[in-house]
Design a protein around this motif. Structure first.
Motif, PDB file in Angstrom:
ATOM      1  N   VAL A   4      -5.563   9.821  -8.727  1.00  0.00           N
ATOM      2  CA  VAL A   4      -5.899   8.949  -7.606  1.00  0.00           C
ATOM      3  C   VAL A   4      -6.503   7.632  -8.069  1.00  0.00           C
ATOM      4  O   VAL A   4      -6.470   6.650  -7.332  1.00  0.00           O
ATOM      5  CB  VAL A   4      -6.843   9.634  -6.589  1.00  0.00           C
ATOM      6  N   GLN A   5      -7.047   7.608  -9.270  1.00  0.00           N
ATOM      7  CA  GLN A   5      -7.733   6.397  -9.728  1.00  0.00           C
ATOM      8  C   GLN A   5      -6.792   5.214  -9.917  1.00  0.00           C
ATOM      9  O   GLN A   5      -7.243   4.072  -9.969  1.00  0.00           O
ATOM     10  CB  GLN A   5      -8.538   6.661 -11.007  1.00  0.00           C
ATOM     11  N   LEU A   6      -5.505   5.472  -9.991  1.00  0.00           N
ATOM     12  CA  LEU A   6      -4.543   4.379 -10.177  1.00  0.00           C
ATOM     13  C   LEU A   6      -4.018   3.824  -8.854  1.00  0.00           C
ATOM     14  O   LEU A   6      -3.279   2.847  -8.845  1.00  0.00           O
ATOM     15  CB  LEU A   6      -3.357   4.873 -11.013  1.00  0.00           C
ATOM     16  N   LEU A   7      -4.407   4.435  -7.735  1.00  0.00           N
ATOM     17  CA  LEU A   7      -3.906   4.017  -6.431  1.00  0.00           C
ATOM     18  C   LEU A   7      -4.631   2.773  -5.934  1.00  0.00           C
ATOM     19  O   LEU A   7      -5.817   2.580  -6.193  1.00  0.00           O
ATOM     20  CB  LEU A   7      -4.071   5.147  -5.415  1.00  0.00           C
ATOM     21  N   SER A   8      -3.901   1.977  -5.169  1.00  0.00           N
ATOM     22  CA  SER A   8      -4.511   0.804  -4.543  1.00  0.00           C
ATOM     23  C   SER A   8      -5.359   1.262  -3.354  1.00  0.00           C
ATOM     24  O   SER A   8      -5.291   2.416  -2.913  1.00  0.00           O
ATOM     25  CB  SER A   8      -3.420  -0.148  -4.048  1.00  0.00           C
ATOM     26  N   GLU A   9      -6.138   0.362  -2.814  1.00  0.00           N
ATOM     27  CA  GLU A   9      -6.964   0.686  -1.649  1.00  0.00           C
ATOM     28  C   GLU A   9      -6.085   1.140  -0.481  1.00  0.00           C
ATOM     29  O   GLU A   9      -6.428   2.092   0.224  1.00  0.00           O
ATOM     30  CB  GLU A   9      -7.800  -0.524  -1.254  1.00  0.00           C
ATOM     31  N   ASP A  10      -4.953   0.468  -0.277  1.00  0.00           N
ATOM     32  CA  ASP A  10      -4.038   0.863   0.798  1.00  0.00           C
ATOM     33  C   ASP A  10      -3.454   2.251   0.555  1.00  0.00           C
ATOM     34  O   ASP A  10      -3.296   3.045   1.486  1.00  0.00           O
ATOM     35  CB  ASP A  10      -2.901  -0.155   0.949  1.00  0.00           C
TER      36      ASP A  10
ATOM     37  N   ALA B 113      -5.751   9.409   2.431  1.00  0.00           N
ATOM     38  CA  ALA B 113      -6.809   9.959   3.283  1.00  0.00           C
ATOM     39  C   ALA B 113      -6.277  10.263   4.680  1.00  0.00           C
ATOM     40  O   ALA B 113      -6.553  11.335   5.246  1.00  0.00           O
ATOM     41  CB  ALA B 113      -7.974   8.984   3.358  1.00  0.00           C
ATOM     42  N   ASP B 114      -5.505   9.351   5.244  1.00  0.00           N
ATOM     43  CA  ASP B 114      -4.913   9.576   6.569  1.00  0.00           C
ATOM     44  C   ASP B 114      -4.004  10.795   6.562  1.00  0.00           C
ATOM     45  O   ASP B 114      -4.029  11.613   7.484  1.00  0.00           O
ATOM     46  CB  ASP B 114      -4.114   8.346   7.028  1.00  0.00           C
ATOM     47  N   ALA B 115      -3.222  10.946   5.498  1.00  0.00           N
ATOM     48  CA  ALA B 115      -2.275  12.060   5.407  1.00  0.00           C
ATOM     49  C   ALA B 115      -2.979  13.392   5.201  1.00  0.00           C
ATOM     50  O   ALA B 115      -2.433  14.450   5.532  1.00  0.00           O
ATOM     51  CB  ALA B 115      -1.290  11.806   4.262  1.00  0.00           C
ATOM     52  N   THR B 116      -4.182  13.360   4.673  1.00  0.00           N
ATOM     53  CA  THR B 116      -4.919  14.582   4.351  1.00  0.00           C
ATOM     54  C   THR B 116      -5.920  14.967   5.428  1.00  0.00           C
ATOM     55  O   THR B 116      -6.407  16.096   5.453  1.00  0.00           O
ATOM     56  CB  THR B 116      -5.655  14.389   2.999  1.00  0.00           C
ATOM     57  N   LEU B 117      -6.215  14.080   6.341  1.00  0.00           N
ATOM     58  CA  LEU B 117      -7.272  14.297   7.329  1.00  0.00           C
ATOM     59  C   LEU B 117      -7.088  15.568   8.148  1.00  0.00           C
ATOM     60  O   LEU B 117      -8.033  16.346   8.305  1.00  0.00           O
ATOM     61  CB  LEU B 117      -7.399  13.087   8.256  1.00  0.00           C
ATOM     62  N   ASP B 118      -5.896  15.809   8.660  1.00  0.00           N
ATOM     63  CA  ASP B 118      -5.676  17.008   9.480  1.00  0.00           C
ATOM     64  C   ASP B 118      -5.966  18.287   8.702  1.00  0.00           C
ATOM     65  O   ASP B 118      -6.553  19.234   9.232  1.00  0.00           O
ATOM     66  CB  ASP B 118      -4.247  17.048  10.035  1.00  0.00           C
ATOM     67  N   GLU B 119      -5.576  18.328   7.439  1.00  0.00           N
ATOM     68  CA  GLU B 119      -5.839  19.506   6.616  1.00  0.00           C
ATOM     69  C   GLU B 119      -7.348  19.680   6.386  1.00  0.00           C
ATOM     70  O   GLU B 119      -7.871  20.797   6.452  1.00  0.00           O
ATOM     71  CB  GLU B 119      -5.132  19.409   5.269  1.00  0.00           C
ATOM     72  N   ILE B 120      -8.040  18.584   6.148  1.00  0.00           N
ATOM     73  CA  ILE B 120      -9.483  18.666   5.937  1.00  0.00           C
ATOM     74  C   ILE B 120     -10.172  19.192   7.189  1.00  0.00           C
ATOM     75  O   ILE B 120     -11.023  20.084   7.113  1.00  0.00           O
ATOM     76  CB  ILE B 120     -10.051  17.298   5.513  1.00  0.00           C
TER      77      ILE B 120
END
Length: 80
Positions: free
Chosen positions: A51-57, A63-70
């Protein structure tokens, strides 16, 4: 992730529901640490590595894609 596991276990033991978010290469160590700390059923959600190589977007999209699972994980029962 090890400090996160300690924090998650402390919160869970105070009846604060938690979900750890980590990447696949570190899940075994995190779960072993949770077991050692007395919480083998610590709830975890995995995201792609790295994840450290990902841009802010890209992080925001992840995070948006993972929110429902969380949310689903944090509202399920866990064993202390």
């Amino acid at each position: 992730m090890s400090c996160s596991v300690h924090d998650l276990v402390r919160l869970e033991k105070r009846d604060v529901p938690t979900v750890g978010v980590g990447t696949e290469p570190f899940v075994d160590e995190a779960l072993e640490q949770a077991r050692t700390l007395g919480m083998p059923a610590l709830r975890m959600t995995l995201v792609p590595h790295p994840v450290q190589l990902l841009s802010e977007d890209e992080i925001s999209a992840l995070a948006d894609a993972t929110l429902d699972e969380i949310v689903a994980r944090v509202t399920e029962p866990t064993a202390a």
